[in-house]
Design a protein around this motif. Sequence first.
Motif, PDB file in Angstrom:
ATOM      1  N   VAL A   1       0.951  -1.288  -0.050  1.00  0.00           N
ATOM      2  CA  VAL A   1      -0.032   0.126  -0.097  1.00  0.00           C
ATOM      3  C   VAL A   1       1.039   1.376  -0.043  1.00  0.00           C
TER       4      VAL A   1
ATOM      5  N   VAL B   1      -5.810  -4.138  -1.193  1.00  0.00           N
ATOM      6  CA  VAL B   1      -4.513  -4.702  -1.701  1.00  0.00           C
ATOM      7  C   VAL B   1      -4.656  -5.952  -2.472  1.00  0.00           C
TER       8      VAL B   1
ATOM      9  N   LEU C   1      -5.935   2.712  -4.657  1.00  0.00           N
ATOM     10  CA  LEU C   1      -4.918   1.945  -5.403  1.00  0.00           C
ATOM     11  C   LEU C   1      -5.206   1.782  -6.987  1.00  0.00           C
TER      12      LEU C   1
END
Length: 420
Positions: A344, A369, A407
């Motif tokens: 991360v 993730v 992300l």
Amino acid sequence: MLLAASEGLDAQVCLRLVVNGRASPKRLPVARYDGNLDKGRENSEAVEIRLNESAIKALSQEERARLRLEARPLWNPKEPARLLRERPEGDWIFDLAGCASGVWLLTAWIGTLSPLRPLRVTINGTAPAELKLERAIHAHPQAARHKQLGELVRELATEASHAEWPRLMDFLATMSSLPSPTYEVVRRVAGDPEAAVLALIKDKMSGVLWAGLEQLPFMWALVPAQVWVRAVRRELAWREKKAAELASEGIPVDPRAFLKPLFKEAPLRASWMHCILSLWSETLGGKPSAPSPFVHLARTEAGRRFLRQQLQPAQQELIRAHAEDPWPEVDFQRPDWMGLYREVPRECWLEPTQLFQTAVLRAPVVAAVASARDLSLPPERVLELRRLRAFDERWFDEAYGSTLACLLGSALQKNPELFK
């Protein structure tokens, strides 16, 4: 939740009671079912069905008096169930008159509760089957059946136009009335995220399907982001092909019409689905537009900072709401967890004010993730994440959605063609 860590009908867990910090030496076994049904004598006209010893011990006399047994053809879940005839001796007779050849599923009920393990009964061998799914269901032994069902589910996952999708959807619909593990093919879908997502799309984000699969070793938050994109593209490609065929006959059809109910229903399943809708909008040319364009916002560092700042009130509310509660603990210093957490970006880290908060704060980040990086977690890690989410689902979902958006946005900033 513990039973959901296994797909097996015979799954069992042992619980130990802890009172005021002291664990009881006694363990309480908890199984998915209280006992079994057994076959007795059988002939060409009927099969005798009775309770096994464990069922007799587990059910009270009053419960046994209320018990009803039903039979339905295993290959056709839409066919109405047949009620078995109870005898004064305390067993049941499955009359075979009018029953098609093949494997039948017998279930036991007390009201809407199914306390006994389903039983398979084969009648007059196996009749020829037209559908692959029917042939796979009748396969023997169990290993061959699992293999054929797994291969067929994989085939369906990659082909939105497959002719056997309607029958598979019939099986998935049974989760509204039968325990999720009842049918083997449903368990195979739970083991194939691409099939699960495509089924969810075809079922217009059904709450039954969403909740039902999570009664098995499955967690929607761990479905890879790439899978969400591939599934909606496959459905769209199939519908565009159908629309083109109809247009040639002078029948106009909007191939994207199926997306509208999805965008309406998805946030009702989980708040983080706004992130998936944003990703869909990004990768489908912006039509339809996402109600909350989180992924587009997260394409810039400033946007990601904004999303994390928006998460701070939720973190403060989490701490306030559970100030007097014992927080679940998971060792996030273990190499497997730390390896995921280090994936991360630092800007997305969530740091605890107290050490005991670590697991609850980091769980949604780790799950994000796994989804963004297409990582597969072992069953024990999935169970830990589900337990941490159960502590405060609202917090988990909000933090997970924010992290996943950051992300994905960061990845698209680096490579705009990532999901093309």
